[in-house]
Motif scaffolding. Sequence first.
Motif, PDB file in Angstrom:
ATOM      1  N   MET A 107      56.237  49.146  53.392  1.00  0.00           N
ATOM      2  CA  MET A 107      55.031  49.952  53.197  1.00  0.00           C
ATOM      3  C   MET A 107      55.252  51.468  53.238  1.00  0.00           C
ATOM      4  SD  MET A 107      53.074  47.806  52.256  1.00  0.00           S
ATOM      5  CE  MET A 107      53.371  46.056  52.148  1.00  0.00           C
ATOM      6  N   PRO A 108      56.212  51.989  54.026  1.00  0.00           N
ATOM      7  CA  PRO A 108      56.441  53.438  53.954  1.00  0.00           C
ATOM      8  C   PRO A 108      57.207  53.867  52.710  1.00  0.00           C
ATOM      9  CG  PRO A 108      57.142  52.512  56.079  1.00  0.00           C
ATOM     10  CD  PRO A 108      56.955  51.373  55.136  1.00  0.00           C
ATOM     11  N   LEU A 117      52.885  48.264  49.022  1.00  0.00           N
ATOM     12  CA  LEU A 117      51.521  48.736  48.803  1.00  0.00           C
ATOM     13  C   LEU A 117      50.534  47.816  49.506  1.00  0.00           C
ATOM     14  CD1 LEU A 117      50.139  51.025  47.147  1.00  0.00           C
ATOM     15  CD2 LEU A 117      49.852  49.364  45.303  1.00  0.00           C
ATOM     16  N   VAL A 118      49.629  48.418  50.307  1.00  0.00           N
ATOM     17  CA  VAL A 118      48.518  47.690  50.917  1.00  0.00           C
ATOM     18  C   VAL A 118      47.226  48.265  50.356  1.00  0.00           C
ATOM     19  CG1 VAL A 118      47.448  46.886  53.049  1.00  0.00           C
ATOM     20  CG2 VAL A 118      49.836  47.577  53.057  1.00  0.00           C
ATOM     21  N   GLN A 145      47.300  51.860  55.251  1.00  0.00           N
ATOM     22  CA  GLN A 145      48.574  51.986  55.945  1.00  0.00           C
ATOM     23  C   GLN A 145      49.228  50.634  56.181  1.00  0.00           C
ATOM     24  OE1 GLN A 145      48.467  53.190  60.096  1.00  0.00           O
ATOM     25  NE2 GLN A 145      50.281  54.459  59.830  1.00  0.00           N
ATOM     26  N   CYS A 146      48.444  49.647  56.608  1.00  0.00           N
ATOM     27  CA  CYS A 146      49.015  48.366  57.041  1.00  0.00           C
ATOM     28  C   CYS A 146      47.900  47.338  57.142  1.00  0.00           C
ATOM     29  CB  CYS A 146      49.696  48.556  58.404  1.00  0.00           C
ATOM     30  SG  CYS A 146      50.277  47.047  59.194  1.00  0.00           S
ATOM     31  N   PRO A 167      56.689  50.054  61.563  1.00  0.00           N
ATOM     32  CA  PRO A 167      56.660  51.505  61.377  1.00  0.00           C
ATOM     33  C   PRO A 167      55.281  52.124  61.552  1.00  0.00           C
ATOM     34  CG  PRO A 167      56.770  50.412  59.253  1.00  0.00           C
ATOM     35  CD  PRO A 167      56.917  49.341  60.290  1.00  0.00           C
ATOM     36  N   SER A 168      54.225  51.302  61.541  1.00  0.00           N
ATOM     37  CA  SER A 168      52.875  51.858  61.650  1.00  0.00           C
ATOM     38  C   SER A 168      52.265  51.680  63.039  1.00  0.00           C
ATOM     39  CB  SER A 168      51.955  51.236  60.599  1.00  0.00           C
ATOM     40  OG  SER A 168      51.834  49.844  60.797  1.00  0.00           O
ATOM     41  N   SER A 169      52.939  50.971  63.929  1.00  0.00           N
ATOM     42  CA  SER A 169      52.424  50.821  65.294  1.00  0.00           C
ATOM     43  C   SER A 169      52.582  52.127  66.069  1.00  0.00           C
ATOM     44  CB  SER A 169      53.167  49.702  66.023  1.00  0.00           C
ATOM     45  OG  SER A 169      52.879  48.447  65.465  1.00  0.00           O
TER      46      SER A 169
END
Length: 418
Positions: A313-314, A319-320, A329-330, A377-379
């Motif tokens: 995702m980064p 893609l979300v 983001q997630c 990576p998004s936590s």
Amino acid sequence: MRFRLNILKDGKPTTWVYNNVTNRFYDENENELLTEYPTIGVNSTYPFTRNDNPIEKSDDITLLEIHLGTKCNFHCKYCSQTAFRNSAYSARPEDVPLFIELLRENVKRAFRIQLWGGEPFVYWKVIEKLVPELRKLYPEAHISAPSNGSLLTREKVDFLNKYGMYLYISHDGCGNEMREDEKHGDILKDPVVKDALDYAYQVMPHDRIAFNATPAHGNTNPEKIIRWFKKNVNNEVNVSTHNVVRCHNSFEPESAKASLLTEEERKEYSDGVFKVLLEHNPNDYSLKKKMDMLITGWVGKFDISTIVAECPMPSEHGLVVNLKGDVLQCHNHPIQTQVFGHLSNLSNVNPLGYVHALTKRRCRECLLVHGCAGGCPSSDDKANELACPNLYALWWGCFRGAMASLFGVYLQSYSKIG
């Protein structure tokens, strides 16, 4: 960082060296191993930070996650979406035509497509309209909708089979208590669900049906989980035990507490991962994929600069989106404040809020960084700290399994050099 690996080779103790920067191994005579294989060129990545990520989204997507909403008929104790249950946009059938048109105009290819909730089957009327259009648009795509399975029927199985979808059911096997409460019990005791599953095994290719377990407190033995599914579901069942419980959101007390494992449980889990991977044909398809990923990186000499993240995702190829076309983001954090842009203008999407493993010292100095890649990576940072010991247990088992598979050696322990 270099590491001294204490191994058994042909039953005798010796020491090898592993360099996590170059991703290369050296034997007891300081000879580099795997030199007979060519180095595979892989582009280096920019170590993005939460406030700086220069990538631009591509129209060639390896993983497209379509977030339908956060409505769910379960309340699992370790759920990472509890705090957002009523915050995200919920898809409607009438959203489908415009959404498909946005995909047609802006996403040339989608290799894998996942329909996420909440519980995706709560949005079944949306799925009935969406999936046929997705299949027309991306005829070769791997399409799935990870589900708790409670709403499965024969009719839904026919639909999944007709459109070549994969059926992934979340169930923890012999230790399913964290998924159960007074409102919902074990789905495999529901006669309608059980009948639908039996029917699925009759009409669907077995490689398109799998059970994804979350090893958690009181249930951390992968071998025991796999045996349970073989006995209670189907002897040819595909099982995943790689998704060890973890904290995705430290601000959600219940899920954060549910993510904690004891040291003994982490050891049982890690040893179990290793034992499963020692099998000639591992019964856990997801652990085998993770072991193979490590081996591919070792053979190809993918150095530390090639690490991106646990998920794409980064990067430009992940893609979300929700059905309004918002880029999120997630799927675990689908709240409105984390909308980065819109499908209609992918080149203007600025994907911030992600953290790269190489920005964290503990990751740069970790033996297992090429596997774990720093976790989610998004936590938030505290969530990643809480998740680290459980992910370490997973990847220590995978690392040992990969060394046994590739080199035929038994890794006992390791220490840092310098």
